[in-house]
Scaffold this active site. Structure first.
Site, PDB file in Angstrom:
ATOM      1  CE1 TYR A 123      -4.401   0.553  -0.199  1.00  0.00           C
ATOM      2  CE2 TYR A 123      -4.436  -1.391   1.343  1.00  0.00           C
ATOM      3  CZ  TYR A 123      -4.922  -0.454   0.081  1.00  0.00           C
ATOM      4  OH  TYR A 123      -6.396  -0.738  -0.013  1.00  0.00           O
TER       5      TYR A 123
ATOM      6  CD  GLU B 138      -4.583   5.304   0.997  1.00  0.00           C
ATOM      7  OE1 GLU B 138      -4.444   6.215   1.861  1.00  0.00           O
ATOM      8  OE2 GLU B 138      -5.350   4.447   0.914  1.00  0.00           O
TER       9      GLU B 138
ATOM     10  CG  ASP C 231      -8.829   9.523 -24.229  1.00  0.00           C
ATOM     11  OD1 ASP C 231      -7.754   8.457 -24.115  1.00  0.00           O
ATOM     12  OD2 ASP C 231      -9.886   8.988 -23.563  1.00  0.00           O
TER      13      ASP C 231
ATOM     14  CB  THR D 215      -5.321   3.040 -21.736  1.00  0.00           C
ATOM     15  OG1 THR D 215      -5.450   2.900 -22.915  1.00  0.00           O
ATOM     16  CG2 THR D 215      -6.626   3.527 -20.913  1.00  0.00           C
TER      17      THR D 215
ATOM     18  CE  LYS E  20      -7.920   1.210 -25.252  1.00  0.00           C
ATOM     19  NZ  LYS E  20      -7.994   2.231 -24.097  1.00  0.00           N
TER      20      LYS E  20
ATOM     21  NE  ARG F 183      -7.597  -4.563 -19.197  1.00  0.00           N
ATOM     22  CZ  ARG F 183      -7.903  -4.403 -20.379  1.00  0.00           C
ATOM     23  NH1 ARG F 183      -7.405  -5.223 -21.041  1.00  0.00           N
ATOM     24  NH2 ARG F 183      -8.828  -3.522 -20.881  1.00  0.00           N
TER      25      ARG F 183
HETATM   26  N1  DSN Z   1     -12.618  -0.003 -24.474  1.00  0.00           N
HETATM   27  C1  DSN Z   1     -11.716   0.741 -25.159  1.00  0.00           C
HETATM   28  C2  DSN Z   1     -11.731   0.468 -26.674  1.00  0.00           C
HETATM   29  O1  DSN Z   1     -12.058  -0.673 -26.975  1.00  0.00           O
HETATM   30  O2  DSN Z   1     -11.441   1.094 -27.629  1.00  0.00           O
HETATM   31  C3  DSN Z   1     -12.018   2.260 -25.031  1.00  0.00           C
HETATM   32  O3  DSN Z   1     -12.012   2.464 -23.764  1.00  0.00           O
END
Ligand code: DSN
Length: 414
Positions: free
Chosen positions: A51, A53, A197, A223, A226, A232
């Site tokens: 932990y 924080e 984004d 994120t 990807k 993740r």
């Molecule tokens: N779930 C993502 C996607 O598949 O594009 C977006 O957050």
């Protein structure tokens, strides 16, 4: 026998099936990828037990000497990778990252402007039923009906009319490049903060094949799992002037303890993305997408905006007389995974839309190139021409397996 097999054979068995599904199937969901063994080792590491924080050097728990090191390393590497002034590496995922930006920089009821969901935007960019739509006054811009691409003049007109406090660019189903400079000029004209984004294209930006919003935009969220190919999770990058408000919004505003095992894996992924070979991977993603798009067009598919500049392809199946949902299910049976998706101005519903969305990051990670993209396009066309024929789909699945067997997945040991 692994300790998981010994202590929980049910979960071990499910994982084993998923391992084979991932290894022997063609993965075309553009937001998915295969993280390296190193990323997964860090992600599944003993930092799960900790932990922490607060932020490095300012924590609310003891025993932080190593957590601080790994979080600082992740921050420093992300700064180097994207050339930004400030990075918060703690957001659990993309939606909490976007929420932290809104709650950190805006007041309830302020106007935010993002691309409409069924034109390629994201739930958190102002969908009325999401926290973004419930907490803020959301205005949606659209793509142009003719070109199916962003029309900066129309976006400017809407911004002047609605005077948003925040303008969002960066999408989940938009196959073209984004003109960050033009967005910044519009935002300056109406006094708006700019948020990019880049969840889908972060790896392309890091690899230098898509222009970066960094010289223009105030805040950038992404994120990490990807095209960036990490664990993740998400990060928020910003100019220094927004750093304090964003950090406070992440912790203690929205989150408690950061997921330190994920932070460690983010550090590993950013380290990988800083290596020269990441550039080759990013370039190949786009080459593969263009080749696959070309093949699909030859097979008579109607591609939204006529093609792609990035990692994804959006296909309107109306001319093929197959709803997106049916196509997704048929392709699943053929060992090809993608997702049904709305297309701009879709007369159908998101549960049963007109299109499918597909992308090349995962196939590029396993080493596939243009010749394999030709094969993938042929498989898709063949499967959809025979979508009611179970035997034919099963035969394609065998061919898919054979192709995939020649391209092992990093991190998967069969
Ligand atoms: N779930 C993502 C996607 O598949 O594009 C977006 O957050």
């Amino acid at each position: 026998m692994s300790s998981l097999q010994e202590s929980d054979p049910k979960v071990a068995d499910i994982l084993n099936h998923e391992k084979h599904r991932q290894a022997y199937g063609i993965e075309l969901i553009p937001s998915e990828n295969y993280a390296s063994q190193a990323v997964m080792e860090a992600s599944g590491s003993i930092f799960t037990n900790k932990y922490s924080e607060g932020y490095p050097g300012k924590r609310y728990y003891g025993g932080q000497e190593y957590v601080d090191q790994v979080e600082q390393l992740a921050i420093d590497r992300a700064k180097e990778l994207f050339g930004v002034e400030h990075v918060n590496v703690q957001p659990y995922s993309g939606s909490p990252a976007n929420a932290a930006v809104y709650f950190g920089l805006l007041e309830y009821g302020d106007t935010i402007m993002g691309l409409k969901l069924d034109h390629g935007g994201h739930i958190t960019h102002g969908l009325p039923i999401s926290f973004s739509g419930k907490s803020f006054n959301c205005v949606a811009y659209e793509v142009d009906k003719e070109t199916e691409q962003l029309n900066m003049d129309a976006i400017r007109e809407l911004a002047i009319k609605k005077r948003p406090k925040l303008i969002i660019a960066g999408y989940t189903a938009y196959p073209r490049k984004i003109n960050w400079k033009a967005f910044k000029e519009i935002a300056d004209e109406v006094g708006a903060i700019t948020m990019a984004d880049i969840a889908h294209i972060a790896g392309l930006i890091a690899g230098g094949v898509h222009e970066s919003p960094v010289p223009y935009f105030d805040v950038i969220t992404t994120t990490t799992h990807k095209t960036l190919r990490g664990p993740r999770g998400a990060i928020i990058m910003s100019k220094k002037e927004f750093a304090k408000d964003i950090d406070r919004a992440v912790f203690p505003g929205l989150q408690g303890g950061p997921h330190d095992h994920t932070t460690a894996a983010k550090a590993v992924a950013f380290g990988e993305a800083l290596k020269p070979e990441f550039k080759d991977y990013a370039e190949q993603i786009v080459k593969n997408a263009k080749k696959l798009a070309e093949n699909l067009i030859e097979h008579g598919f109607d591609l939204v905006s006529g093609g792609t500049d990035n990692h994804l392809i959006l296909t309107d199946l109306t001319n093929k007389n197959i709803p997106g949902k049916v196509a997704q299910e048929a392709l699943d049976k053929a060992g090809i995974t993608l997702n049904k998706n709305t297309v701009p101005f879709d007369p159908r519903s998101p549960f049963d839309p007109s299109g499918i969305r597909l992308g090349t990051p995962a196939m590029t990670t396993r080493g596939m190139k243009e010749p394999e993209m030709e094969k993938v396009g042929d498989f898709i066309s063949n499967a959809l021409d025979n979508y009611t024929d179970k035997d034919k789909l099963a035969k394609i699945k065998e061919e898919v397996k054979e192709l995939c067997s020649g391209f092992p997945v990093p991190g998967i040991n069969l």
